[in-house]
Structures are given as structure tokens and as C-alpha cells.
Design a protein around this motif. Structure first.
Motif, PDB file in Angstrom:
ATOM      1  N   ASN B 129     -15.537 117.556 -24.058  1.00  0.00           N
ATOM      2  CA  ASN B 129     -15.160 116.626 -22.994  1.00  0.00           C
ATOM      3  C   ASN B 129     -14.641 115.295 -23.534  1.00  0.00           C
ATOM      4  O   ASN B 129     -13.735 114.699 -22.955  1.00  0.00           O
ATOM      5  CB  ASN B 129     -16.321 116.434 -22.009  1.00  0.00           C
ATOM      6  CG  ASN B 129     -16.343 117.572 -21.002  1.00  0.00           C
ATOM      7  OD1 ASN B 129     -15.296 118.077 -20.593  1.00  0.00           O
ATOM      8  ND2 ASN B 129     -17.537 118.009 -20.609  1.00  0.00           N
ATOM      9  N   THR B 130     -15.191 114.862 -24.647  1.00  0.00           N
ATOM     10  CA  THR B 130     -14.670 113.644 -25.278  1.00  0.00           C
ATOM     11  C   THR B 130     -13.213 113.873 -25.699  1.00  0.00           C
ATOM     12  O   THR B 130     -12.336 113.041 -25.459  1.00  0.00           O
ATOM     13  CB  THR B 130     -15.528 113.288 -26.508  1.00  0.00           C
ATOM     14  OG1 THR B 130     -16.878 113.143 -26.068  1.00  0.00           O
ATOM     15  CG2 THR B 130     -15.056 112.005 -27.173  1.00  0.00           C
ATOM     16  N   TYR B 131     -12.974 115.030 -26.281  1.00  0.00           N
ATOM     17  CA  TYR B 131     -11.631 115.374 -26.763  1.00  0.00           C
ATOM     18  C   TYR B 131     -10.626 115.474 -25.609  1.00  0.00           C
ATOM     19  O   TYR B 131      -9.471 115.101 -25.743  1.00  0.00           O
ATOM     20  CB  TYR B 131     -11.720 116.710 -27.490  1.00  0.00           C
ATOM     21  CG  TYR B 131     -10.449 117.144 -28.181  1.00  0.00           C
ATOM     22  CD1 TYR B 131     -10.181 116.777 -29.498  1.00  0.00           C
ATOM     23  CD2 TYR B 131      -9.509 117.948 -27.525  1.00  0.00           C
ATOM     24  CE1 TYR B 131      -9.028 117.191 -30.140  1.00  0.00           C
ATOM     25  CE2 TYR B 131      -8.346 118.364 -28.162  1.00  0.00           C
ATOM     26  CZ  TYR B 131      -8.113 117.983 -29.466  1.00  0.00           C
ATOM     27  OH  TYR B 131      -6.975 118.398 -30.098  1.00  0.00           O
ATOM     28  N   ARG B 133     -10.734 114.007 -22.625  1.00  0.00           N
ATOM     29  CA  ARG B 133     -10.706 112.944 -21.621  1.00  0.00           C
ATOM     30  C   ARG B 133      -9.322 112.319 -21.437  1.00  0.00           C
ATOM     31  O   ARG B 133      -8.855 112.161 -20.314  1.00  0.00           O
ATOM     32  CB  ARG B 133     -11.751 111.875 -21.964  1.00  0.00           C
ATOM     33  CG  ARG B 133     -12.069 110.969 -20.785  1.00  0.00           C
ATOM     34  CD  ARG B 133     -13.273 110.106 -21.060  1.00  0.00           C
ATOM     35  NE  ARG B 133     -14.462 110.915 -21.326  1.00  0.00           N
ATOM     36  CZ  ARG B 133     -15.414 110.571 -22.189  1.00  0.00           C
ATOM     37  NH1 ARG B 133     -15.319 109.441 -22.879  1.00  0.00           N
ATOM     38  NH2 ARG B 133     -16.468 111.344 -22.368  1.00  0.00           N
ATOM     39  N   ASP B 134      -8.642 112.009 -22.560  1.00  0.00           N
ATOM     40  CA  ASP B 134      -7.365 111.296 -22.376  1.00  0.00           C
ATOM     41  C   ASP B 134      -6.222 112.207 -21.932  1.00  0.00           C
ATOM     42  O   ASP B 134      -5.106 111.755 -21.714  1.00  0.00           O
ATOM     43  CB  ASP B 134      -6.997 110.453 -23.604  1.00  0.00           C
ATOM     44  CG  ASP B 134      -6.889 111.291 -24.847  1.00  0.00           C
ATOM     45  OD1 ASP B 134      -6.964 112.528 -24.727  1.00  0.00           O
ATOM     46  OD2 ASP B 134      -6.726 110.717 -25.938  1.00  0.00           O
ATOM     47  N   GLN B 135      -6.525 113.489 -21.768  1.00  0.00           N
ATOM     48  CA  GLN B 135      -5.519 114.372 -21.160  1.00  0.00           C
ATOM     49  C   GLN B 135      -5.801 114.575 -19.672  1.00  0.00           C
ATOM     50  O   GLN B 135      -5.136 115.379 -19.012  1.00  0.00           O
ATOM     51  CB  GLN B 135      -5.493 115.721 -21.873  1.00  0.00           C
ATOM     52  CG  GLN B 135      -5.116 115.580 -23.346  1.00  0.00           C
ATOM     53  CD  GLN B 135      -4.945 116.924 -24.029  1.00  0.00           C
ATOM     54  OE1 GLN B 135      -4.113 117.731 -23.627  1.00  0.00           O
ATOM     55  NE2 GLN B 135      -5.744 117.166 -25.035  1.00  0.00           N
ATOM     56  N   GLY B 136      -6.821 113.875 -19.170  1.00  0.00           N
ATOM     57  CA  GLY B 136      -7.117 113.972 -17.738  1.00  0.00           C
ATOM     58  C   GLY B 136      -7.794 115.286 -17.368  1.00  0.00           C
ATOM     59  O   GLY B 136      -7.754 115.722 -16.219  1.00  0.00           O
TER      60      GLY B 136
END
Lengths: 465, 465
Positions: B129-131, B133-136
């Protein structure tokens, strides 16, 4: 008709079993040529391989008796629901007994508080939904045909609503199954989820009658939504329509149905259903939710569609208009048949990751044109699943060969795109070579399971493996 | 600690395998007592049965080598993720090799357009989920612990979000598995749905390492919702809270989380997390959707809660407040431990049809009181799943016996209500007798599958069956 491989017949065993079952089942037992052929012949394009007899059990005890009798004499058992499967699932390549569950058609329980129900396998999805309607509930899986729920379970059916509600694998909670040795098992309890041992429910869902005969199904139900809206929108190309679908899914719009019709389908629908839709690729959609929710969903989709050149966006909350729209969609098979009367529509079925959908559909259209085939495309595109239906003059051997080439090519293409040779129709007889191509070593594991549970191979032989 | 049955050890085989693996894997191979005990000991209440060695493979090829070596010498292989399972899943009752997948922790692909990803089994859900996150995007399954995705797949985990997003069975698209003979299979392609043969994906999900070792997982992802709201509401009784849950589900509110804490839990949370919640049964909720959607969902729930005597209904769209609420929920285990320091919390897990939930929870509270046990209740109540966690002084044999009686009684009660002895923790060693009670004849089918795929019984022996 496309030829199907025959398997060796156990003549002595079959003769003995016919005698025993006739004696025991009387009027529930039939050996007439017409009824036997009707039980081999289905909507499939594969030639008829009729069973030796058809028996209509009325209870799980009767199913046990039939299977134990067949097991004792190593005679094939072919489970039969409504015969609407498409890949030769109910053919009898080694002869044997077709077990028609039509008379096991009781709805045993509706647990409204738990949103589930328990049915016998011969209940059809329309029967169930008619029964449920005044309780405000519905069963969402809609493969088009009014199939039996036993058959839908056995082929892991899905259809237009799967993008929101999943497939049979997501909607079967538990099964009662008569195993190939005649023992009855229950695969799970009625709780909504469980981690209790191997997931035999999911193993049986999609096993196409090759591991046992399903005699009871516990199904998940849904509340009829407060509001339903429908929409249609035309697109300049299949590519544009597919991109609109992809974006809609990515936005998390909980669309209940999102169906693609290509130009050929739209033309057929206009002619058959007396409509005047623009004759370009078309998306048909349905939204479920609250009053405000379905409006919002439709508007979000409308905005996305516009980005991709969508035109003639129409949204309706009228039940009549919505029903007319889906009636036209459901009549599509008949509409398409009218384009080239006297031909057979060979419904294929592939499913690819949605990012490859536009490419796959467009390539399929080009390939069909190159081979001189008329092959309309319709798709449950929210899942990346679509059907090409080449309309083939089955008397014209060269054309049949070209259709065969097309289907092989399309399956290979889908597999090469990390897709599957069947999104919802199943393997049956027709797709066996593609299953090998698709999953290779895993098919050895499937064969080991089949051998462990049905060592004599009596359950629906010649299917899947 | 509760005793676990030991199984016969293949001393000669183990000795040989230890020699071969030590030679081959050098620094990736360990036989120290501490590391071995740590790999048998987990969060379970069952006594430690340490493996003979622990090996840390870095690739599927290395896993194949290990399994082929063990298979050749008939030595047990125990797959190990993060060791957060609760029913003795990673114990080594016949000794053998613990295969720790911690170093197979690569995220191999994120296919944002398809809302899926491919990961190695050692990736934890928080890492993923950390990985993402920035892809929405996010992966919704949250069993509480920061478990490995391999372990979550193997135990068919679920948790707080399952009411909306399903369990691991619904979110695994395909698997790569090293089978007990060292062969590598892929269970499915990456298409979102498929009817291609037996559903080996679902057979492996929940098989607890007894049918193979999972080396790659294709997971379904979700877009991070546009809006998230959270709510809490206190109720006069567990019965009232459960009825509010049932009505919410029936209304079709697509609630993302709906968690029940009983009075004892609320008291513990107040003390541990410095809160001042009313010390009566509490529901915690989360809603996902559009801005308007989450507001509407929360309001609908608020109305339902009021009908059932709900009080102190609080709704928030603040991320901070929401995180604080769920932090308190996630810290519940530690909070509860503080009520009776020095004791062990024996986390049980049953799941019943939601219509029986209030009755089952209330009966469990009464029974615990009758037996003089302190046994807080927390539940993923939207699925009918709840955990009692008797706090037991493990030195007090009479109390341990009473806890044992309580757990047996609760499992029997759940089964008698058409529920299951495990909604999400799995069978492992601890729940084997209850699996027999729950599914009886079906366990023979499970055993036949186990025998077919792992005839020497090397994969995680002594679990499930």
C-alpha cells in the motif's frame, strides 16, 4: 457442424445400467431418439453426441442412486440443466446417461435477513428472480439465456452484471454435491465467508459436471437497488469506446452493466428492434444505487464519454425505456442471425486484461475482415470479456475452415495478451486445446484432481481435460 | 501453552536434507535454536514445534530446489511469511524445513490500467500500500497484522474491509505455485475473470501451504476513493448493534468497514488510547465513494442506528480523526491485553449467518461469564464474523481448561447455526477437530485432493486435515 471426438463405449455396462434404471425410474426414464438427441444437441456448434438415455431425478437420493448405479458399471453420467451451454458440455462422446435436473426445481429457502437463498439445480435464474421480486431481492448473474442455476454454477457463468456483482464464483456460498462414488457432500456452511479448509465450493464451480453433480446451491442475493438508471452512448471507434470503459472502471464508478456493441451489432439491432441508433460502436450502461447515486454515476460516465468523443449520450431513469434497451441487447443474438439467414452463429468467448481490450477487439475485427467473415462483436467490456460470433454457412466447408482458423487465432491472441480462452462459456469439448495452451502445467494438476475424485472417469467424460 | 500433537520424524531424511541445503544455501540457511523456535513460535496459543532449519530463498528457482530436495528425501516443508497466523500454521510437528519468503519481497508489476499488480509472497500488505499510494491505488484486505501477501493468500485472510471488498479469495486473480513435486504452475492468466478449467487459484487460496508454496501473486487493486468518511455510534446492547448492522447491509449501503466492540473492548480502548467513549457496545464504520456518496451513506446509517437506539453518532470526513479511530481499533489487541497483564489472549474466530449474529455473540458473552472467563468480543460484523479473546492465565490449568471448553462450545454453537469454525484465521492445527464437525464427508474429498497432489505429505504436515 464441427466434428467431436468419440470415446470408447462400455457397451455391456451401458446395457446393464439401462435395464436397472428403466426398472427403477419408469416414467422418469427415457431412451427415445428425439429426447436423447435433444439432450446432446444444445446451442453449441459442435455435432450432436446423444446419450443412451435421459433420466429425470426428483431428489438428491435419486441422484445418488443413479450415480451409484453408473459407478458400479463404469457408465458415463452427463449432468444436464437447460442445455444452453455453448462448447459441447452436454454431449455424450462415450454414451451414457444424461441426468436432467429439470424436476429438481424447488426454491428450498430464502433467508432475506442474510441475503441468501438455497435452491435446487433445476431452478432457472428467471424463476428465481420472479420468486424473489416481492421480497425486494434479486440474484444478479445474467448470462443472457434463462439457464438453470445448476448449469450456471457448473460452467462458472457470468454475463452483463459481472462487472459489479462478480461471477458465479463470487455468488455461490455453498453447494451440496453428489460425488462420482455416490457420496453426498456439503462444501461449506451458510456463513458469508469461511477459512475452513480447501475451497471445494470454488473447485466445483466451473468444474462442468466432471467432478460431481450439484444437487443444492446456496446463493448470495442482493437487495433491489433504490434506483436504477440506464444510459447509452455512441463512439467514433471501438478503441474510443474501450478507452471510455477503462477510464470509467479506473474512476471507481460502480457501474452495474457496461456492454459494447460494434457497428455490425448496432445495424442488426436497428433492423431487428426497429431502433435508429447511430451505426457506430455503442456502449449500453446501467447504474444501481440511491436516487442521487445513480444520477451522479451516469453524469460521471457522461463526462468521461465526452472526453473520448462519445456522442448521443442518453440517460434514463424510466423503467420502460431501460427495459426496452436491455430487451434489444438480449435480442441481439436473434438480431444478428437475421443479417445472414440460414447461417450458424459460432459464439466465441475470450477475456483479456482491460488495458488490452481495444487492441484485441480491433485486431479481431481486422482478422475477420481479412478472412472474409462476418463476425459481429459484443462484449461485457467492464471485465475485458467479449464475444465474436462469426456467421457461418455450415454447408460451406471452406468457410467453416476459415471460421475455425479465426477462432484458433483469436484464442491464441487472447492468451498471448495474458488473457483467457474463455471468460464465461467454459471449456467443454470445444476449448480443450486452448486450455492446454493457456495453462500448460496446471492442467496436469487438474488431471490429478480429476483422477483422485473420479478414478473411473464416469463424470461427464471428454470435457475440460 | 496448549499442547500440539507431534508426528513421526524422518530423522535420516532430515539429516541428509540439512547437509544438502547447508552446502547449497550457505548464509541463506540457518539451524540456530533461536531462529528455528522463532519460526515455529507465532502469535498462536499452541506450543512451539520448531523446524530443524530455516532457509530464505530469493527466487522461484531456489524454492524449486528446496522443495525438490525435501521431496527426494521425504522431509517436511513449512512455508513461512511473517508468522502472524493464529492456529499453529507454521509449527513443525514432524520437524523439517521452514521456508521463509521474507527475501522474496519484490513488487514485480503494477498494471494501473487493469487495477492489478503482481507481487512476490514476502511483500507485506503495508509495503504494497505504501508503494501504491502515489498511483492512487490500494489493496483493500486488512487482517490487522502487517502480514505477508503470501501468508494472507495461504490462509484466505480477510478482516475489516471484507464486507465491501471481499476476502483473499475475491482479490487474488492468479498464482504461481511450486507444487509438492517441485513443478511450477500458474493457476490462471491475468484476465479479470475466466471459466478455463478447475479453479486452482481458489483451491490454493486457503490451502495453508499444504498443497504447494506460493511464489507469485496477481492481486486485484482498487482506486483510492474520492472521499472517505468514518462514523461511530454507541448502542444499548450487542443485540441492538447487530440489528443495526443487519439493516444497514439489507439496505444495500456499501459500507467499507463495520466493526463491533463490546463493552469490555470499549473500556480497554478508553484506557489504552485515552478516549472517553460511552462504555456500551460500539460500532465503528467507514464509507468509501464520492463526496456526496459517503455523506449519503453515513446519513442512511445514522437513520438506521437511531431506530435501534444508537446514541452519540459521530461522523467525520477528517483524515486525522479517521486515522485516530482506526488506530484505536488496530491497537485493540494491546489494549485488551492491558486489562489483565501477564495473561495470554486466545483469539478465536467464528462466523455465522448475520441473522444469527446477535444471538451468537450474546450467548458467547453469557457462556464466558458463566465460566468465569474475561472474554472481550470484537467483530467484522458486516460479514457475521467475530472474535472472542479469552484472557487466560496459562499457568492456571483449571482456567486453561475452562477456556478450552469455551472455545469448543463456541465453535459447536457457530456450526449449529449454519456458521463456520473459522471466518478468516484458518484451520492450522488448532481447528482440525472442528473442521471435521463442520464439513464431515467433505473433508474426505479434501484428503483425496491432498493425497493426489502431495502423496508423501511433505507440504506443511499436520495442518487442516
Amino acid at each position: 457442424m464441427v466434428q467431436a471426438t468419440s470415446l470408447p463405449r462400455n457397451e455391456a455396462g451401458i446395457k446393464t445400467v439401462l435395464g436397472i434404471l428403466k426398472q427403477r425410474f419408469g416414467g422418469q426414464f427415457h431412451t427415445g431418439q428425439a429426447i436423447c438427441e435433444q439432450h446432446g444437441h444444445t446451442t453449441t456448434y459442435i455435432e450432436n453426441q446423444a446419450p443412451d438415455a435421459v433420466v429425470f431425478p426428483r431428489s438428491v437420493a435419486e441422484v445418488c442412486e443413479i450415480i451409484k448405479t453408473c459407478a458400479a458399471h463404469k457408465v458415463p453420467v452427463i449432468p444436464y440443466g437447460t442445455g444452453t451451454s455453448l462448447e459441447g458440455h452436454v454431449n455424450a462422446p462415450a454414451g451414457g446417461i444424461s441426468v436432467d435436473v429439470t424436476e429438481m426445481n424447488q426454491i428450498l429457502a430464502v433467508n432475506a435477513s442474510d441475503l441468501d437463498c438455497v435452491v435446487q439445480p433445476g431452478v432457472t435464474r428467471e424463476d428465481l428472480n420472479t420468486y424473489l421480486r416481492d421480497q425486494g431481492l434479486f440474484f444478479p448473474i445474467d448470462p443472457g439465456a434463462n439457464a438453470s442455476l445448476g448449469g450456471m454454477t457448473a460452467t462458472r457463468a457470468s454475463g452483463t452484471n459481472a462487472v459489479r456483482y462478480g461471477t458465479m464464483k463470487d455468488n455461490v456460498i455453498a453447494l451440496q454435491v453428489v460425488m462420482p462414488d455416490g457420496e453426498v457432500i456439503r462444501t461449506a456452511q451458510r456463513a458469508r465467508k469461511s477459512s475452513a479448509g480447501y475451497d471445494l465450493t470454488r473447485l466445483m464451480v466451473g468444474s462442468e459436471g466432471t467432478l460431481g453433480l450439484i444437487t443444492e446451491i446456496t446463493l448470495r442475493l442482493q437487495g433491489i437497488p433504490e434506483a436504477i438508471s440506464a444510459a447509452s452512448c455512441s463512439f467514433p471507434s471501438v478503441d474510443a469506446a474501450c478507452r471510455a470503459v477503462m477510464t470509467t472502471i479506473q474512476y471507481g464508478v460502480p457501474v452495474a452493466r457496461i456492454e459494447l456493441l460494434d457497428e455490425t451489432c448496432v445495424k442488426a439491432v436497428n433492423a431487428y428492434s426497429k431502433l435508429s441508433l447511430p451505426e457506430t460502436p455503442l456502449l449500453l450502461l446501467e447504474f444501481h444505487g440511491s436516487d442521487a447515486g445513480v444520477k451522479e454515476q451516469a453524469e460521471t460516465f457522461g463526462g468521461i464519454a465526452e472526453e473520448f468523443g462519445g456522442e448521443k449520450f442518453v440517460m434514463t431513469t424510466s423503467t420502460e425505456e431501460r427495459n426496452a434497451m436491455w430487451k434489444a441487447r438480449h435480442d441481439l443474438y436473434w438480431a444478428v442471425m437475421q443479417i445472414r439467414p440460414g447461417c450458424k452463429g459460432i459464439a466465441t468467448d475470450v477475456c483479456v486484461p482491460i488495458s488490452r481490450l481495444a487492441e484485441c477487439v480491433t485486431a479481431a475485427q481486422d482478422k475477420a475482415a481479412e478472412l472474409g467473415l462476418l463476425s459481429p462483436v459484443v462484449g461485457h467490456v467492464g471485465d475485458g470479456n467479449f464475444h465474436c460470433t462469426p456467421l457461418v454457412d455450415m454447408e460451406d466447408k471452406a468457410e467453416v475452415a476459415r471460421a475455425d482458423e479465426f477462432i484458433g487465432w483469436l484464442n491464441d491472441l487472447a492468451i498471448s495478451m495474458d488473457g483467457t480462452c474463455t471468460g464465461e462459456h467454459g471449456i467443454g469439448q470445444g476449448k480443450r486445446p486452448y486450455l492446454q495452451k493457456e495453462l500448460g502445467p496446471a492442467t496436469k494438476v487438474m488431471a490429478a484432481i480429476k483422477m483422485a475424485l473420479d478414478p473411473e472417469g464416469i463424470m461427464n467424460p471428454g470435457k475440460i481435460l
